[in-house]
Structure formats: C-alpha cells, structure tokens
Design a protein around this motif. Structure first.
Motif, PDB file in Angstrom:
ATOM      1  N   TRP A 140       0.865  -1.186   0.000  1.00 43.81           N
ATOM      2  CA  TRP A 140       0.000   0.000   0.000  1.00 43.81           C
ATOM      3  C   TRP A 140       0.900   1.233   0.000  1.00 43.81           C
ATOM      4  CZ3 TRP A 140      -3.150   1.734   4.905  1.00 43.81           C
ATOM      5  CH2 TRP A 140      -3.766   2.970   4.641  1.00 43.81           C
ATOM      6  N   ASP A 141       0.898   1.966  -1.114  1.00 45.47           N
ATOM      7  CA  ASP A 141       1.677   3.194  -1.266  1.00 45.47           C
ATOM      8  C   ASP A 141       0.770   4.371  -0.927  1.00 45.47           C
ATOM      9  OD1 ASP A 141       3.084   5.453  -2.166  1.00 45.47           O
ATOM     10  OD2 ASP A 141       4.118   4.294  -3.707  1.00 45.47           O
ATOM     11  N   GLN A 142       0.950   4.928   0.264  1.00 52.14           N
ATOM     12  CA  GLN A 142       0.102   6.035   0.692  1.00 52.14           C
ATOM     13  C   GLN A 142       0.364   7.296  -0.124  1.00 52.14           C
ATOM     14  OE1 GLN A 142       1.002   6.159   4.966  1.00 52.14           O
ATOM     15  NE2 GLN A 142      -1.037   5.398   5.380  1.00 52.14           N
ATOM     16  N   ARG A 143       1.595   7.481  -0.531  1.00 45.51           N
ATOM     17  CA  ARG A 143       1.947   8.688  -1.284  1.00 45.51           C
ATOM     18  C   ARG A 143       1.241   8.722  -2.637  1.00 45.51           C
ATOM     19  NH1 ARG A 143       8.189   9.628  -1.432  1.00 45.51           N
ATOM     20  NH2 ARG A 143       7.739   9.797   0.802  1.00 45.51           N
ATOM     21  N   LYS A 144       1.146   7.553  -3.292  1.00 44.62           N
ATOM     22  CA  LYS A 144       0.506   7.474  -4.606  1.00 44.62           C
ATOM     23  C   LYS A 144      -0.955   7.046  -4.519  1.00 44.62           C
ATOM     24  CE  LYS A 144       4.818   6.341  -7.001  1.00 44.62           C
ATOM     25  NZ  LYS A 144       5.530   5.348  -7.850  1.00 44.62           N
ATOM     26  N   GLY A 145      -1.410   6.677  -3.327  1.00 43.30           N
ATOM     27  CA  GLY A 145      -2.799   6.238  -3.173  1.00 43.30           C
ATOM     28  C   GLY A 145      -3.084   4.948  -3.915  1.00 43.30           C
ATOM     29  N   ARG A 146      -2.119   4.018  -3.903  1.00 35.20           N
ATOM     30  CA  ARG A 146      -2.210   2.802  -4.705  1.00 35.20           C
ATOM     31  C   ARG A 146      -2.003   1.560  -3.840  1.00 35.20           C
ATOM     32  NH1 ARG A 146       2.334   0.484  -7.691  1.00 35.20           N
ATOM     33  NH2 ARG A 146       1.610  -1.056  -9.196  1.00 35.20           N
ATOM     34  N   VAL A 147      -2.773   0.509  -4.114  1.00 38.68           N
ATOM     35  CA  VAL A 147      -2.667  -0.772  -3.424  1.00 38.68           C
ATOM     36  C   VAL A 147      -2.468  -1.853  -4.483  1.00 38.68           C
ATOM     37  CG1 VAL A 147      -3.863  -2.443  -1.961  1.00 38.68           C
ATOM     38  CG2 VAL A 147      -4.142   0.007  -1.530  1.00 38.68           C
ATOM     39  N   TRP A 148      -1.555  -2.816  -4.219  1.00 46.64           N
ATOM     40  CA  TRP A 148      -1.350  -3.878  -5.211  1.00 46.64           C
ATOM     41  C   TRP A 148      -0.781  -5.127  -4.562  1.00 46.64           C
ATOM     42  CZ3 TRP A 148       2.170  -0.070  -4.351  1.00 46.64           C
ATOM     43  CH2 TRP A 148       3.509  -0.428  -4.219  1.00 46.64           C
ATOM     44  N   SER A 149      -0.865  -6.231  -5.315  1.00 42.10           N
ATOM     45  CA  SER A 149      -0.312  -7.516  -4.903  1.00 42.10           C
ATOM     46  C   SER A 149       0.002  -8.325  -6.148  1.00 42.10           C
ATOM     47  CB  SER A 149      -1.307  -8.287  -4.017  1.00 42.10           C
ATOM     48  OG  SER A 149      -0.817  -9.591  -3.726  1.00 42.10           O
ATOM     49  N   ASP A 150       1.010  -9.180  -6.057  1.00 46.56           N
ATOM     50  CA  ASP A 150       1.311 -10.095  -7.155  1.00 46.56           C
ATOM     51  C   ASP A 150       0.999 -11.538  -6.764  1.00 46.56           C
ATOM     52  OD1 ASP A 150       3.288 -10.559  -5.325  1.00 46.56           O
ATOM     53  OD2 ASP A 150       4.969 -10.205  -6.685  1.00 46.56           O
ATOM     54  N   GLN A 151       0.271 -11.704  -5.650  1.00 46.01           N
ATOM     55  CA  GLN A 151      -0.070 -13.027  -5.146  1.00 46.01           C
ATOM     56  C   GLN A 151      -1.537 -13.377  -5.457  1.00 46.01           C
ATOM     57  OE1 GLN A 151       2.404 -14.989  -3.457  1.00 46.01           O
ATOM     58  NE2 GLN A 151       3.653 -13.352  -4.353  1.00 46.01           N
ATOM     59  N   PHE A 152      -1.940 -14.570  -5.036  1.00 47.90           N
ATOM     60  CA  PHE A 152      -3.328 -14.997  -5.186  1.00 47.90           C
ATOM     61  C   PHE A 152      -4.238 -14.036  -4.428  1.00 47.90           C
ATOM     62  CE2 PHE A 152      -7.014 -17.282  -3.526  1.00 47.90           C
ATOM     63  CZ  PHE A 152      -7.561 -17.793  -4.691  1.00 47.90           C
ATOM     64  N   ILE A 153      -5.378 -13.689  -5.044  1.00 49.27           N
ATOM     65  CA  ILE A 153      -6.322 -12.749  -4.441  1.00 49.27           C
ATOM     66  C   ILE A 153      -7.732 -13.323  -4.528  1.00 49.27           C
ATOM     67  CG2 ILE A 153      -6.570 -11.461  -6.601  1.00 49.27           C
ATOM     68  CD1 ILE A 153      -6.711  -9.809  -3.157  1.00 49.27           C
ATOM     69  N   ARG A 154      -8.485 -13.135  -3.483  1.00 53.16           N
ATOM     70  CA  ARG A 154      -9.886 -13.568  -3.449  1.00 53.16           C
ATOM     71  C   ARG A 154     -10.739 -12.368  -3.070  1.00 53.16           C
ATOM     72  NH1 ARG A 154     -13.840 -15.077   0.117  1.00 53.16           N
ATOM     73  NH2 ARG A 154     -15.134 -16.877  -0.429  1.00 53.16           N
TER      74      ARG A 154
END
Length: 231
Positions: A140-154
């Motif tokens: 979670w990049d607070q400066r850019k307001g972005r959330v991401w993952s490269d793993q399995f997501i449900r």
C-alpha cells in the motif's frame, strides 16, 4: 663510552617502538568497541510499545486508527521503518471520520520515508461497500494512493466471488482490477442450481426444508485468527 651511547640509543628506539605499538593497539580496540556499539544501537528500536491503540493524523485530520500487540520503530535501520510483527488491525477514515477501509494482517512493515506499507500473512481488507479482499501479500503506497499484490487474491462481493493472481486498486478499495482472473462464482446462480436439484415431486411436501445458507457459499473466506479477535 661510545658503545654505551649506542646501546642507550637502541634502548630508546625500542622503548619508543613499544609505546607506539601499545598506543595503536589501544586505539584499535577502542575503535572496534565504538564500532560494535554503533552497530548494536542501529539494530535496536527507538520505540517498543505493547498493546497499542492509537489514532494517526495527516494534514491536521485524523485519518487512521491502529491496533496492535507490538509496535517497534527502527529509526536508524536502512531503510527506517515501523514493525508490527505480532499482527495489526488498521482503519482508514475519510474527511467525515467514516471508515473507508479496514485492513488486518499477521505481519506488517511501514517504511516511513517512502510512506509504503508491506502487509504479509492472512491479509484481509474490507471496504465501505462491504466487499472483502483476501491475500497473503499486499503493498500500500500512501503517497501514490495505490494498493497492489502479485499473489493470489480472493474478492467477495454481495453477488459473486472472484479469484485470480495479481491485483491493483486505489487505496479506498473501490476501483480495482485482477490482472489474471481465474474464476468467478455468482452466488445467485449457485442458489438457483441448488434449488433446481431438489424435486418437490420426489418428497412429501412436509419433508422439504430450506437449504442452509452456508451450503450456498463458494470458497468461504479463511477463518480469522484469535489474535484478530483480540485486536
């Protein structure tokens, strides 16, 4: 007499040499001790707090609430960071102090210079609409307001459940995409299929019972840890 003078000169030189050797050894030992002391201080947290519930402000507004069993701040490590190694629960507020999203994880690190969160192990997020997100690694990049993952997501929504690998979203968790979608289960279709599988002609009317709601769910979310309940 000349021989004695030469002997004295040699003794003086030898004495000076020994004194210099002792002095250098002493300085070397002192530098080593000083180096070890600096290394030890760099590895120690400047703050170590247990059983924490705190509010964090941003630009004069309260934006976050953190609950954790252990909070350590390493100001001299490279990079400097906060460590939550015994679980963390975090709420993000909007300007009206409403909860935009809640996040919990087994372990989390916050890199203060980059304003970057790294959450690991049973990461669970819920947004304002009640949608639920589960993965094992999240940034979670607070400066850019972005959330991401490269793993399995449900992702669990009111009418469907989606799974895949790779995920990206805004920090409010309201506009998101799955990079590699694997499956989508529609809850309404599952209900219809379950209902059609029972024929009312094959059983007396008084033996028909409603199908328990839990049997209609697909791939239920993982059970929360006891530690999360404590938070």
């Amino acid at each position: 007499m000349e021989k004695t003078f030469c002997d004295m000169t040699m003794v003086n030189k030898l004495t000076v040499f020994l004194l210099l050797a002792l002095l250098l050894a002493s300085c070397s030992g002192r530098d080593k001790q000083l180096g070890e002391a600096i290394t030890e201080r760099d590895s120690l947290p400047v703050m170590d707090t247990r059983g924490v519930t705190t509010l964090i402000s941003d630009s004069g507004l309260i934006r976050y609430r953190i609950k954790t069993e252990e909070w350590k701040v390493f100001d001299r490590k490279n990079p400097s960071h906060w460590a939550f190694e015994k679980g963390v629960y975090l709420e993000k507020f909007d300007t009206l102090f409403q909860i935009e999203a809640s996040i919990e994880a087994d372990t989390a690190y916050f890199y203060d210079k980059e304003e970057l969160w790294k959450l690991m192990g049973n990461v669970h997020i819920q947004n304002l609409k009640g949608e639920k997100f589960d993965t094992d690694l999240l940034y979670w990049d607070q400066r850019k307001g972005r959330v991401w993952s490269d793993q399995f997501i449900r992702i669990e929504q009111p009418d469907r459940i989606a799974t895949g690998h790779g995920f990206e979203s805004n920090q409010e968790m309201t506009a998101y995409t799955i990079r590699k979608s694997e499956a989508i289960f529609y809850v309404d279709e599952q209900e219809a299929a379950a209902s059609d599988s029972i024929s009312s002609d094959s059983l007396p009317a008084d033996t028909l019972e409603p199908i328990p709601a839990e049997t209609l769910r697909v791939a239920p979310a993982r059970t929360s840890l006891a530690r999360r309940k404590a938070l």
